[in-house]
Design a protein around this motif. Structure first.
Motif, PDB file in Angstrom:
ATOM      1  N   TYR A   1      40.356  10.990 -33.531  1.00 58.65           N
ATOM      2  CA  TYR A   1      40.914   9.751 -32.991  1.00 58.65           C
ATOM      3  C   TYR A   1      39.745   8.856 -32.593  1.00 58.65           C
ATOM      4  O   TYR A   1      38.768   9.340 -32.005  1.00 58.65           O
ATOM      5  CB  TYR A   1      41.735  10.006 -31.723  1.00 58.65           C
ATOM      6  N   GLY A   2      39.828   7.546 -32.847  1.00 56.15           N
ATOM      7  CA  GLY A   2      38.744   6.646 -32.450  1.00 56.15           C
ATOM      8  C   GLY A   2      39.252   5.270 -32.052  1.00 56.15           C
ATOM      9  O   GLY A   2      40.321   4.831 -32.486  1.00 56.15           O
TER      10      GLY A   2
ATOM     11  N   ARG B   1      45.485  12.040 -37.849  1.00 56.46           N
ATOM     12  CA  ARG B   1      46.731  12.843 -37.831  1.00 56.46           C
ATOM     13  C   ARG B   1      47.840  12.094 -38.567  1.00 56.46           C
ATOM     14  O   ARG B   1      47.814  10.872 -38.666  1.00 56.46           O
ATOM     15  CB  ARG B   1      47.100  13.223 -36.391  1.00 56.46           C
TER      16      ARG B   1
ATOM     17  N   GLU C   1      34.237   4.597 -29.335  1.00 53.34           N
ATOM     18  CA  GLU C   1      34.155   6.039 -29.083  1.00 53.34           C
ATOM     19  C   GLU C   1      35.068   6.728 -30.067  1.00 53.34           C
ATOM     20  O   GLU C   1      35.981   6.115 -30.593  1.00 53.34           O
ATOM     21  CB  GLU C   1      34.576   6.380 -27.643  1.00 53.34           C
TER      22      GLU C   1
ATOM     23  N   ARG D   1      59.974  16.770 -24.618  1.00 54.91           N
ATOM     24  CA  ARG D   1      59.670  15.804 -25.676  1.00 54.91           C
ATOM     25  C   ARG D   1      60.047  16.366 -27.042  1.00 54.91           C
ATOM     26  O   ARG D   1      60.449  15.629 -27.941  1.00 54.91           O
ATOM     27  CB  ARG D   1      58.181  15.461 -25.610  1.00 54.91           C
TER      28      ARG D   1
ATOM     29  N   TYR E   1      49.299   3.650 -34.146  1.00 53.86           N
ATOM     30  CA  TYR E   1      47.927   3.986 -34.549  1.00 53.86           C
ATOM     31  C   TYR E   1      47.659   3.310 -35.878  1.00 53.86           C
ATOM     32  O   TYR E   1      48.583   2.865 -36.571  1.00 53.86           O
ATOM     33  CB  TYR E   1      47.794   5.510 -34.798  1.00 53.86           C
TER      34      TYR E   1
ATOM     35  N   SER F   1      44.391   2.755 -31.620  1.00 53.44           N
ATOM     36  CA  SER F   1      43.374   3.677 -32.128  1.00 53.44           C
ATOM     37  C   SER F   1      43.590   3.976 -33.608  1.00 53.44           C
ATOM     38  O   SER F   1      44.696   3.794 -34.128  1.00 53.44           O
ATOM     39  CB  SER F   1      43.450   5.000 -31.368  1.00 53.44           C
TER      40      SER F   1
ATOM     41  N   GLU G   1      44.240   3.986 -24.142  1.00 43.86           N
ATOM     42  CA  GLU G   1      44.928   5.241 -23.814  1.00 43.86           C
ATOM     43  C   GLU G   1      44.311   6.304 -24.704  1.00 43.86           C
ATOM     44  O   GLU G   1      44.662   6.422 -25.883  1.00 43.86           O
ATOM     45  CB  GLU G   1      46.424   5.060 -24.083  1.00 43.86           C
TER      46      GLU G   1
ATOM     47  N   ARG H   1      48.248  22.895 -26.368  1.00 43.05           N
ATOM     48  CA  ARG H   1      48.110  21.692 -25.539  1.00 43.05           C
ATOM     49  C   ARG H   1      48.057  22.029 -24.047  1.00 43.05           C
ATOM     50  O   ARG H   1      47.350  21.379 -23.291  1.00 43.05           O
ATOM     51  CB  ARG H   1      49.255  20.720 -25.824  1.00 43.05           C
TER      52      ARG H   1
ATOM     53  N   ASP I   1      41.701  10.239 -24.899  1.00 41.89           N
ATOM     54  CA  ASP I   1      41.540  11.527 -24.221  1.00 41.89           C
ATOM     55  C   ASP I   1      40.281  11.508 -23.334  1.00 41.89           C
ATOM     56  O   ASP I   1      39.549  10.518 -23.295  1.00 41.89           O
ATOM     57  CB  ASP I   1      41.515  12.668 -25.244  1.00 41.89           C
TER      58      ASP I   1
END
Ligand SMILES: Nc1nc2c(ncn2[C@@H]2O[C@H](COP(=O)(O)OP(=O)(O)O)[C@@H](O)[C@H]2O)c(=O)[nH]1
Ligand SMILES: Nc1ncnc2c1ncn2[C@@H]1O[C@H](COP(=O)(O)OP(=O)(O)O)[C@@H](O)[C@H]1O
Length: 304
Positions: free
Chosen positions: A191-192, A150, A181, A247, A162, A146, A211, A258, A213
């Protein structure tokens, strides 16, 4: 963003190799189905034979392209209990099983449909971990890269994790229709999914994994209804919180944000075609890949 140069010669060679591999898998499926019929015949003709003690489930699992999920579905349809051995089959069960093995021969001439699978789920459920496992262990699956606005985290590589781009470049790509999308995630960054690598891979017969959202998953389903949507679930909510905290990549405030999104996302799981619980990474990855193969096997054998 500068996508890597497409090497047309290498791409067409890879497409030929993929076609050959698929033809050979189809031949193997044909042969294994016929030998499954031979095993059934031996079992029915001699209750003393080793074949007679074999479970129906194991016989079906020996056919390439049939994994546990699909075998259970087939056995349900054939009305044969999971524990049934070949020698214990009733007359009608024998007939149904034989018909399945003999009559539903693979349609070898049918062009194989390649698969687009979307893996979504709440933050920290393990989407990245499962996708990375698939990229490293199932090289036949293309994991889409993607683009995002960020900032990279330590260790993230541009073009692998990314494509890290700025707002202007993201605007340009949106305007040029270069995304399949895109979405604003966690009320923060954009994000795309770049469209071209996916079209190229699907037309070369490869399976593709996105992967992304949940908003992105909905857009992909609207644009490509044949896509399969898979929702990754944590074993429990407490385990999800443990994974997010463990994490250690988000501040306390970001973790709160989140987890709020995660509750909303978990409520959307029924919109998905399949749900996979991520208890163990290897098992969850195998289940996701098997969902791609189930569809391929349906393409091979005809609708079931
Ligand atoms: N819609 C959409 N979502 C994406 C895309 N790429 C990643 N995401 C999602 O963005 C969210 C945040 O990803 P990231 O910043 O890497 O953090 P993560 O929560 O640690 O995975 C995750 O839910 C990803 O699934 C994309 O191309 N499109
Ligand atoms: N099956 C699992 N069992 C235990 N820990 C896991 C499992 N899958 C992922 N994790 C851990 O959970 C954390 C979140 O995983 P990650 O892949 O970053 O989630 P996501 O991409 O969904 O946000 C990571 O620390 C990862 O190592």
């Amino acid at each position: 963003m500068k996508p890597p140069e497409v090497d047309r010669v290498a791409a067409s060679r890879a497409a030929v190799a993929a076609r050959r591999a698929r033809a050979s898998v189809k031949r193997a499926v044909n042969e294994r189905r016929l030998s499954a019929v031979a095993v059934l015949d031996t079992a029915l003709s001699s209750t003393e034979s080793v074949e007679a003690t074999m479970r129906v489930r194991d016989l079906l699992l020996s056919i390439p392209g049939l994994g546990p999920v699909r075998v259970d579905r087939i056995m349900g349809r054939l009305e044969i209990a999971a524990s049934k051995r070949l020698s214990g089959l009733g007359v009608h069960q024998q007939q149904r099983l034989r018909e399945f093995l003999v009559k539903r021969a693979p349609r070898v001439e049918q062009p194989e449909q390649s698969r687009l699978v979307v893996l979504a789920g709440p933050t920290a459920v393990g989407k990245g971990t499962v996708s990375t496992y698939i990229r490293e262990n199932y090289p036949e699956v293309l994991l889409s890269v993607s683009a995002t606005t960020r900032a990279p985290r330590p260790g993230e590589v541009d073009g692998v994790s990314y494509y890290f781009i700025d707002d202007d470049e993201f605007d340009r790509m949106v305007a040029a229709g270069e995304f399949l999308e895109w979405a604003v995630v966690h009320n923060k960054s954009r994000y795309g999914t770049p469209r071209t690598p996916i079209d190229t891979a699907l037309s070369a017969g490869r399976s593709v994994l996105l992967e992304i959202d949940i908003q992105g998953a909905r857009q992909v389903k609207a644009a490509m209804p044949e896509a399969t949507l898979v929702f990754l679930l944590p074993p429990t909510w407490e385990e999800l919180v443990r994974r997010l905290i463990g994490r250690g990549t988000e501040s306390l405030e970001e973790q709160e944000r989140r987890l709020t999104t995660a509750r909303v996302e978990l409520a959307a799981q029924d919109e998905f075609d399949h749900r996979v619980v991520n208890r163990d990474v290897q098992a969850a990855a195998a289940e996701v890949v098997e969902l791609m193969q189930i569809q391929k096997a349906i393409d091979l054998h005809g609708k079931e």
